[in-house]
Write a protein that holds these residues in place. Structure first.
Motif, PDB file in Angstrom:
ATOM      1  N   THR A 112       0.842  -1.193   0.000  1.00  5.43           N
ATOM      2  CA  THR A 112       0.000   0.000   0.000  1.00  5.43           C
ATOM      3  C   THR A 112       0.880   1.247   0.000  1.00  5.43           C
ATOM      4  O   THR A 112       2.067   1.196   0.358  1.00  5.43           O
ATOM      5  N   ASN A 113       0.283   2.349  -0.376  1.00  2.54           N
ATOM      6  CA  ASN A 113       1.044   3.600  -0.435  1.00  2.54           C
ATOM      7  C   ASN A 113       1.583   3.980   0.936  1.00  2.54           C
ATOM      8  O   ASN A 113       2.716   4.453   1.067  1.00  2.54           O
ATOM      9  N   ARG A 114       0.775   3.764   1.986  1.00  3.54           N
ATOM     10  CA  ARG A 114       1.240   4.165   3.308  1.00  3.54           C
ATOM     11  C   ARG A 114       2.352   3.273   3.820  1.00  3.54           C
ATOM     12  O   ARG A 114       3.228   3.722   4.561  1.00  3.54           O
ATOM     13  N   LEU A 115       2.353   1.997   3.436  1.00  4.78           N
ATOM     14  CA  LEU A 115       3.472   1.136   3.814  1.00  4.78           C
ATOM     15  C   LEU A 115       4.729   1.533   3.048  1.00  4.78           C
ATOM     16  O   LEU A 115       5.832   1.524   3.601  1.00  4.78           O
ATOM     17  N   THR A 116       4.563   1.889   1.778  1.00  3.24           N
ATOM     18  CA  THR A 116       5.709   2.372   1.007  1.00  3.24           C
ATOM     19  C   THR A 116       6.280   3.644   1.619  1.00  3.24           C
ATOM     20  O   THR A 116       7.504   3.830   1.670  1.00  3.24           O
ATOM     21  N   ASP A 117       5.393   4.530   2.117  1.00  2.00           N
ATOM     22  CA  ASP A 117       5.867   5.747   2.795  1.00  2.00           C
ATOM     23  C   ASP A 117       6.696   5.408   4.026  1.00  2.00           C
ATOM     24  O   ASP A 117       7.737   6.022   4.286  1.00  2.00           O
ATOM     25  N   VAL A 118       6.232   4.418   4.785  1.00  2.00           N
ATOM     26  CA  VAL A 118       6.981   4.016   5.987  1.00  2.00           C
ATOM     27  C   VAL A 118       8.333   3.424   5.601  1.00  2.00           C
ATOM     28  O   VAL A 118       9.365   3.742   6.203  1.00  2.00           O
ATOM     29  N   PHE A 119       8.369   2.558   4.585  1.00  2.00           N
ATOM     30  CA  PHE A 119       9.631   1.977   4.131  1.00  2.00           C
ATOM     31  C   PHE A 119      10.580   3.076   3.653  1.00  2.00           C
ATOM     32  O   PHE A 119      11.797   3.006   3.885  1.00  2.00           O
ATOM     33  N   THR A 120      10.033   4.074   2.982  1.00  2.00           N
ATOM     34  CA  THR A 120      10.876   5.171   2.503  1.00  2.00           C
ATOM     35  C   THR A 120      11.469   5.949   3.674  1.00  2.00           C
ATOM     36  O   THR A 120      12.660   6.296   3.663  1.00  2.00           O
ATOM     37  N   LEU A 121      10.644   6.228   4.686  1.00  2.00           N
ATOM     38  CA  LEU A 121      11.153   6.910   5.873  1.00  2.00           C
ATOM     39  C   LEU A 121      12.242   6.100   6.562  1.00  2.00           C
ATOM     40  O   LEU A 121      13.270   6.643   6.979  1.00  2.00           O
ATOM     41  N   ILE A 122      12.042   4.807   6.667  1.00  2.00           N
ATOM     42  CA  ILE A 122      13.050   3.939   7.289  1.00  2.00           C
ATOM     43  C   ILE A 122      14.326   3.945   6.469  1.00  2.00           C
ATOM     44  O   ILE A 122      15.439   3.998   7.006  1.00  2.00           O
ATOM     45  N   GLY A 123      14.191   3.903   5.141  1.00  2.00           N
ATOM     46  CA  GLY A 123      15.367   3.940   4.283  1.00  2.00           C
ATOM     47  C   GLY A 123      16.154   5.221   4.455  1.00  2.00           C
ATOM     48  O   GLY A 123      17.385   5.202   4.564  1.00  2.00           O
ATOM     49  N   PHE A 124      15.462   6.357   4.517  1.00  2.00           N
ATOM     50  CA  PHE A 124      16.154   7.630   4.697  1.00  2.00           C
ATOM     51  C   PHE A 124      16.814   7.706   6.068  1.00  2.00           C
ATOM     52  O   PHE A 124      17.912   8.247   6.213  1.00  2.00           O
ATOM     53  N   ALA A 125      16.156   7.167   7.086  1.00  2.00           N
ATOM     54  CA  ALA A 125      16.683   7.290   8.447  1.00  2.00           C
ATOM     55  C   ALA A 125      17.825   6.328   8.731  1.00  2.00           C
ATOM     56  O   ALA A 125      18.804   6.694   9.390  1.00  2.00           O
ATOM     57  N   LEU A 126      17.735   5.089   8.215  1.00  2.00           N
ATOM     58  CA  LEU A 126      18.687   4.054   8.617  1.00  2.00           C
ATOM     59  C   LEU A 126      19.479   3.464   7.465  1.00  2.00           C
ATOM     60  O   LEU A 126      20.466   2.760   7.707  1.00  2.00           O
ATOM     61  N   GLY A 127      19.075   3.683   6.228  1.00  2.00           N
ATOM     62  CA  GLY A 127      19.776   3.052   5.119  1.00  2.00           C
ATOM     63  C   GLY A 127      19.264   1.644   4.868  1.00  2.00           C
ATOM     64  O   GLY A 127      18.168   1.260   5.298  1.00  2.00           O
ATOM     65  N   GLY A 128      20.077   0.835   4.168  1.00  2.00           N
ATOM     66  CA  GLY A 128      19.635  -0.474   3.733  1.00  2.00           C
ATOM     67  C   GLY A 128      19.664  -1.552   4.799  1.00  2.00           C
ATOM     68  O   GLY A 128      18.632  -2.100   5.191  1.00  2.00           O
ATOM     69  N   GLU A 129      20.844  -1.899   5.302  1.00  2.00           N
ATOM     70  CA  GLU A 129      20.993  -3.026   6.219  1.00  2.00           C
ATOM     71  C   GLU A 129      20.282  -2.777   7.545  1.00  2.00           C
ATOM     72  O   GLU A 129      19.530  -3.627   8.035  1.00  2.00           O
ATOM     73  N   ALA A 130      20.519  -1.619   8.150  1.00  2.00           N
ATOM     74  CA  ALA A 130      19.855  -1.312   9.427  1.00  2.00           C
ATOM     75  C   ALA A 130      18.350  -1.185   9.232  1.00  2.00           C
ATOM     76  O   ALA A 130      17.560  -1.602  10.082  1.00  2.00           O
ATOM     77  N   GLY A 131      17.940  -0.616   8.094  1.00  2.00           N
ATOM     78  CA  GLY A 131      16.513  -0.519   7.816  1.00  2.00           C
ATOM     79  C   GLY A 131      15.856  -1.872   7.662  1.00  2.00           C
ATOM     80  O   GLY A 131      14.724  -2.084   8.118  1.00  2.00           O
ATOM     81  N   LYS A 132      16.572  -2.799   7.043  1.00  5.66           N
ATOM     82  CA  LYS A 132      16.035  -4.149   6.891  1.00  5.66           C
ATOM     83  C   LYS A 132      15.769  -4.792   8.250  1.00  5.66           C
ATOM     84  O   LYS A 132      14.747  -5.454   8.459  1.00  5.66           O
ATOM     85  N   ARG A 133      16.689  -4.593   9.201  1.00  6.17           N
ATOM     86  CA  ARG A 133      16.512  -5.186  10.529  1.00  6.17           C
ATOM     87  C   ARG A 133      15.311  -4.567  11.249  1.00  6.17           C
ATOM     88  O   ARG A 133      14.578  -5.262  11.956  1.00  6.17           O
ATOM     89  N   LEU A 134      15.110  -3.270  11.088  1.00  3.57           N
ATOM     90  CA  LEU A 134      13.955  -2.632  11.710  1.00  3.57           C
ATOM     91  C   LEU A 134      12.655  -3.139  11.093  1.00  3.57           C
ATOM     92  O   LEU A 134      11.681  -3.424  11.799  1.00  3.57           O
ATOM     93  N   VAL A 135      12.637  -3.269   9.776  1.00  2.66           N
ATOM     94  CA  VAL A 135      11.434  -3.767   9.096  1.00  2.66           C
ATOM     95  C   VAL A 135      11.115  -5.181   9.565  1.00  2.66           C
ATOM     96  O   VAL A 135       9.945  -5.528   9.803  1.00  2.66           O
ATOM     97  N   ALA A 136      12.149  -6.010   9.727  1.00  3.32           N
ATOM     98  CA  ALA A 136      11.927  -7.372  10.212  1.00  3.32           C
ATOM     99  C   ALA A 136      11.344  -7.364  11.619  1.00  3.32           C
ATOM    100  O   ALA A 136      10.491  -8.193  11.967  1.00  3.32           O
ATOM    101  N   GLY A 137      11.775  -6.416  12.457  1.00  2.00           N
ATOM    102  CA  GLY A 137      11.221  -6.316  13.798  1.00  2.00           C
ATOM    103  C   GLY A 137       9.772  -5.874  13.821  1.00  2.00           C
ATOM    104  O   GLY A 137       9.069  -6.092  14.809  1.00  2.00           O
ATOM    105  N   MET A 138       9.316  -5.292  12.734  1.00  2.02           N
ATOM    106  CA  MET A 138       7.921  -4.873  12.627  1.00  2.02           C
ATOM    107  C   MET A 138       7.023  -5.985  12.106  1.00  2.02           C
ATOM    108  O   MET A 138       5.820  -5.787  11.924  1.00  2.02           O
ATOM    109  N   GLY A 139       7.607  -7.156  11.844  1.00  3.08           N
ATOM    110  CA  GLY A 139       6.824  -8.265  11.325  1.00  3.08           C
ATOM    111  C   GLY A 139       6.694  -8.262   9.821  1.00  3.08           C
ATOM    112  O   GLY A 139       5.850  -8.975   9.262  1.00  3.08           O
ATOM    113  N   LEU A 140       7.533  -7.483   9.118  1.00  2.00           N
ATOM    114  CA  LEU A 140       7.497  -7.401   7.666  1.00  2.00           C
ATOM    115  C   LEU A 140       8.825  -7.863   7.102  1.00  2.00           C
ATOM    116  O   LEU A 140       9.739  -8.236   7.843  1.00  2.00           O
ATOM    117  N   SER A 141       8.940  -7.849   5.802  1.00  3.56           N
ATOM    118  CA  SER A 141      10.186  -8.246   5.167  1.00  3.56           C
ATOM    119  C   SER A 141      10.476  -7.305   4.012  1.00  3.56           C
ATOM    120  O   SER A 141       9.569  -6.865   3.301  1.00  3.56           O
TER     121      SER A 141
END
Length: 560
Positions: A112-141
């Motif tokens: 969804t657009n709002r999930l893409t917005d969240v992923f984009t915010l995570i990418g800007f804040a943490l980058g790739g590897e650290a962002g991936k770990r945060l996304v995994a902690g949210m129950g997503l991949s």
């Protein structure tokens, strides 16, 4: 929506569904670690994406599985029941089209657009590897590359041409590849990153963005040339911190030639080596300001300790104490178990020397008349010493300087004049030439007492050093108080003195006269620019080798 607030942080999505105006919740299905929401579209008609003609004639129905925002660590999936329509415009090239939901999900998207917005915010804040770990902690991949692609696809924000521009370089690869960062000093935000630090690149950017009135820079020649070529009407301002740093570096050679005076000034008039107090261990010297800040912070901790114990004695809950005092609950617990207020830590700690535990024994043997370093080394090795003999040799050399003969190595009879104490063994190394130049640019209040006493002895020993000290102090005062009108007088004074290094520094200022005088007069500086350079380095190191210039540029400019 408030300015500066991201859509995901606003009230744009107050409901369970991404857009309740066009979606209807049919039911919820629970699975292990996943919830599926079956939803259906509600609009009676749809618009053709080619001809924009509305149609109510349904061709068929189909379902899309779309990932949505998680619920308390549970992944959420939308089972989206949508439709295909006939295009009833005979002139349209498309006969059948799928229903578009621009507020919910993009065509062909799996999020969804709002999930893409969240992923984009995570990418800007943490980058790739650290962002991936945060996304995994949210129950997503999500993969690191996906987050980086979202950064690259994010739209850029257009910036108005700044009136006051700050320019500095940064290292993409230390010592090999450099770039340039441009900062709007009035808004204190980055507005552009250039892939190199060439004068032509800066000049081209300035020509494409006319209207810059003031350019703050360091003393680098390439930025001066680029600013002159790209914006000849702009006032260039040399940074004050860099000017003072250049002064210290210029005088390093002069103080190296006065090395004997630097060593002699470590002795007071009686010939005894001076030793700062334990709180003044660093040869660079903690400034008086740092000492005062340390005492103020310690006093705040003592006051916090008193309040915590008063509230604890009244049987107040620790969580409430933490809120009242303004600290964490862990700190409250730690302070409650303390019998007395925490001790003040020294602003700068030094590590314990390997020879320190054996110094009392060495002093005892010195007082017995032993002067042989090799013999003493063998003795303390038997007592557990595991380092080299050079430490023992240096230790005895200090004692010979103050309590014996400089070249005396034989066993002697103990005499009262040769009796050494622990204080006699604590002879400090003289400060370096660069440290002395740095101290001379401080105010008297910034220096510690022993540093002031050292500089007084140094000036008394050599009139040329005294004259140089006076000129340095005069220049530093002019710089701090922004008295640029005194620059011409100071330059004339420098030309009439004897120190060649100071003359060379003054001639360098004359080559960049307008920018230096503006730096000593105007309030603009490189402070905000250096802060953004530090932030850029942090972002670059977060990206684990995948920091392509464009991706890094997007992340740096995103904060603006």
């Amino acid at each position: 929506m408030m300015e500066g607030v991201h859509p995901m942080a606003s009230e744009a999505h107050p409901t369970l569904l991404p857009d309740s105006a066009c979606l209807h919740l049919v039911c919820l299905q629970a699975f292990p670690r996943r919830i599926t929401a079956v939803v259906a579209t509600t609009f009676p008609q749809a618009q053709c994406p080619v001809c924009l003609h509305s149609s109510e004639k349904v061709h068929s129905r189909y379902t899309r599985l779309v990932a949505d925002l998680p619920w308390m660590g549970w992944a959420v999936q939308l089972d989206l029941h949508t439709r295909r329509f006939f295009c009833q415009n005979p002139e349209c090239s498309r006969r059948i089209f799928t229903e578009r939901l621009p507020t919910v999900v993009a065509p062909y998207a799996r999020r969804t657009n709002r999930l893409t917005d969240v992923f984009t915010l995570i990418g800007f804040a943490l980058g790739g590897e650290a962002g991936k770990r945060l996304v995994a902690g949210m129950g997503l991949s999500s993969s690191p590359d996906t987050l980086l692609r979202l950064i690259e696809r994010a739209p850029e924000t257009a910036h108005a041409t700044p009136r006051v521009l700050g320019v500095d370089d940064w290292s993409f690869r230390r010592g090999r590849k450099f770039g340039t960062i441009l900062i709007d000093l009035e808004k204190r935000i980055p507005i552009e990153l250039l892939p190199d630090r060439e004068a032509s690149s800066l000049a081209k950017w300035l020509q494409e963005h006319p209207g810059v009135e003031i350019i703050s820079r360091d003393r680098g020649g390439s930025y001066a040339d680029g600013a002159t070529l790209g914006a000849p009407q702009a006032q260039q301002v040399a940074d004050r911190w860099h000017i003072l740093k250049n002064l210290g570096e210029a005088l390093e050679g002069f103080f190296i030639s006065k090395k004997s005076h630097l060593k002699a000034a470590m002795l007071d008039p009686t010939g005894v080596a001076t030793n700062p107090s334990p709180l003044q261990e660093s040869p660079m010297g903690n400034t008086r300001r740092l000492e005062e800040v340390s005492r103020e912070r310690h006093q705040e901790k003592v006051e916090m300790y008193r309040k915590i114990h008063e509230l604890h004695a009244k049987k107040v809950h620790q969580g409430i104490i933490a809120q009242l005092v303004g600290t964490s609950r862990q700190t409250v617990t730690r302070y409650i178990h303390m019998d007395q207020p925490p001790e003040r830590r020294t602003p700068r700690r030094t590590r314990t020397h390997l020879l320190e535990p054996f110094k009392p024994y060495l002093i005892e043997r010195w007082n017995d008349g032993c002067r042989n370093a090799s013999e003493l080394y063998r003795e303390i090795v038997k007592r557990g010493y595991a380092a080299s003999m050079s430490n023992v040799s240096r230790f005895l050399k200090n004692l010979r300087t103050t309590k014996g003969k400089p070249r005396g190595f034989k066993q002697v009879e103990p005499t009262p004049e040769a009796i050494a104490t622990k204080k006699d063994a604590q002879v400090r190394r003289p400060p370096t030439a660069l440290q002395v130049a740095r101290w001379m640019s401080f105010t008297e209040e910034q220096r510690l007492d022993w540093q002031n006493a050292y500089l007084i002895r140094l000036c008394e020993a050599d009139p040329i050093i005294a004259q140089t000290f006076s000129l340095i102090q005069d220049f530093a005062t002019m710089l701090r108080e922004r008295q640029g009108e005194r620059l011409d007088t100071w330059l004339k004074q420098v030309e009439s003195q004897e120190v060649a290094e100071l003359k060379n520094f003054a001639r360098g200022l004359q080559k960049d006269y307008d920018a230096v005088k503006a730096g000593l007069t105007l309030s603009w500086s490189q402070g905000p620019v250096e802060g953004h350079v530090h932030r850029l380095k942090l972002l670059k190191r977060q990206m684990y080798g995948k920091a392509s210039f464009e991706t890094l540029r997007k992340r740096v400019l995103q904060c603006s």
